[in-house]
Design a protein around this motif. Structure first.
Motif, PDB file in Angstrom:
ATOM      1  N   LEU A 265      35.708  35.547  40.921  1.00 25.24           N
ATOM      2  CA  LEU A 265      36.128  35.832  39.550  1.00 25.24           C
ATOM      3  C   LEU A 265      34.925  36.292  38.736  1.00 25.24           C
TER       4      LEU A 265
ATOM      5  N   LEU B 201      38.395  39.488  41.222  1.00 21.92           N
ATOM      6  CA  LEU B 201      39.292  39.466  40.068  1.00 21.92           C
ATOM      7  C   LEU B 201      38.419  39.524  38.830  1.00 21.92           C
TER       8      LEU B 201
ATOM      9  N   ALA C  78      38.250  38.760  34.932  1.00 21.65           N
ATOM     10  CA  ALA C  78      38.868  38.099  33.783  1.00 21.65           C
ATOM     11  C   ALA C  78      38.402  38.819  32.532  1.00 21.65           C
ATOM     12  N   ASN C  79      39.299  39.535  31.915  1.00 25.85           N
ATOM     13  CA  ASN C  79      38.982  40.284  30.703  1.00 25.85           C
ATOM     14  C   ASN C  79      38.955  39.313  29.529  1.00 25.85           C
TER      15      ASN C  79
ATOM     16  N   SER D 134      40.765  43.830  41.044  1.00 24.10           N
ATOM     17  CA  SER D 134      41.887  43.902  40.112  1.00 24.10           C
ATOM     18  C   SER D 134      41.489  43.216  38.816  1.00 24.10           C
ATOM     19  N   VAL D 135      41.972  43.773  37.720  1.00 18.63           N
ATOM     20  CA  VAL D 135      41.658  43.270  36.389  1.00 18.63           C
ATOM     21  C   VAL D 135      42.833  42.461  35.878  1.00 18.63           C
ATOM     22  N   LEU D 136      42.569  41.226  35.505  1.00 11.59           N
ATOM     23  CA  LEU D 136      43.604  40.382  34.915  1.00 11.59           C
ATOM     24  C   LEU D 136      43.755  40.759  33.450  1.00 11.59           C
ATOM     25  N   PRO D 137      44.953  40.857  32.962  1.00 15.64           N
ATOM     26  CA  PRO D 137      45.124  41.161  31.539  1.00 15.64           C
ATOM     27  C   PRO D 137      44.713  39.952  30.699  1.00 15.64           C
TER      28      PRO D 137
ATOM     29  N   SER E 183      44.990  36.851  28.407  1.00 12.02           N
ATOM     30  CA  SER E 183      46.083  35.888  28.325  1.00 12.02           C
ATOM     31  C   SER E 183      46.738  35.944  26.956  1.00 12.02           C
TER      32      SER E 183
ATOM     33  N   THR F 237      42.395  30.379  35.263  1.00 13.22           N
ATOM     34  CA  THR F 237      42.441  31.418  36.304  1.00 13.22           C
ATOM     35  C   THR F 237      41.840  30.894  37.599  1.00 13.22           C
TER      36      THR F 237
ATOM     37  N   GLU G  57      44.557  28.784  39.233  1.00 12.66           N
ATOM     38  CA  GLU G  57      45.736  29.534  39.648  1.00 12.66           C
ATOM     39  C   GLU G  57      45.486  30.447  40.847  1.00 12.66           C
ATOM     40  N   HIS G  58      44.252  30.947  40.986  1.00 12.73           N
ATOM     41  CA  HIS G  58      43.952  31.935  42.024  1.00 12.73           C
ATOM     42  C   HIS G  58      43.043  31.394  43.126  1.00 12.73           C
TER      43      HIS G  58
END
Length: 126
Positions: free
Chosen positions: A4, A32, A34-35, A61-64, A66, A79, A82-83
């Protein structure tokens, strides 16, 4: 297990992305992002060439941001759970004592409360 990267639109945020990608390349993991900003991220902001990631074989991949968790540290820690994150990479920047006292420290909370290893990088470290 994914790595992350904690992203903000700063030099230290971009350094965290680059270091996470380097770690993922070594360990054959995915990344991943985390934006932590409220705005969507563009490829230019990330400071990397996404096409070169295909050559390295590092899925990213970029997480949007929250919509329900408004605290950046809570978002990162949630995050992580969860991941099933194997490593958190975050960028650090210098702050004054007063700034730390008034604003708190997202990085400090993540370092203390995360269940997985945390790698902190400076903007000029890469």
């Amino acid at each position: 297990m994914p790595i992350l990267a904690c992203y903000s639109d700063t030099d230290s945020g971009r350094a965290a992305i680059r270091r996470a990608l380097a770690e993922a390349h070594k360990s054959q993991d995915s990344v991943l992002v985390a934006n932590l900003d409220k705005e969507p991220i563009t490829e230019t902001q990330l400071g990397i060439d996404l096409d070169s990631l295909l050559d390295l074989g590092v899925p990213l991949s970029v997480l949007p941001p929250s919509q329900t968790v408004h605290d950046a540290a809570d978002f990162v820690l949630q995050t992580e759970q969860e991941h099933d994150i194997s490593l958190i990479v975050l960028g650090l920047r210098r702050r004054s004592r007063v700034g730390k006292l008034l604003m708190g420290s997202v990085a400090q909370r993540i370092l203390i409360e995360a269940d997985c290893p945390v790698l902190a990088v400076k903007a000029n470290s890469l």
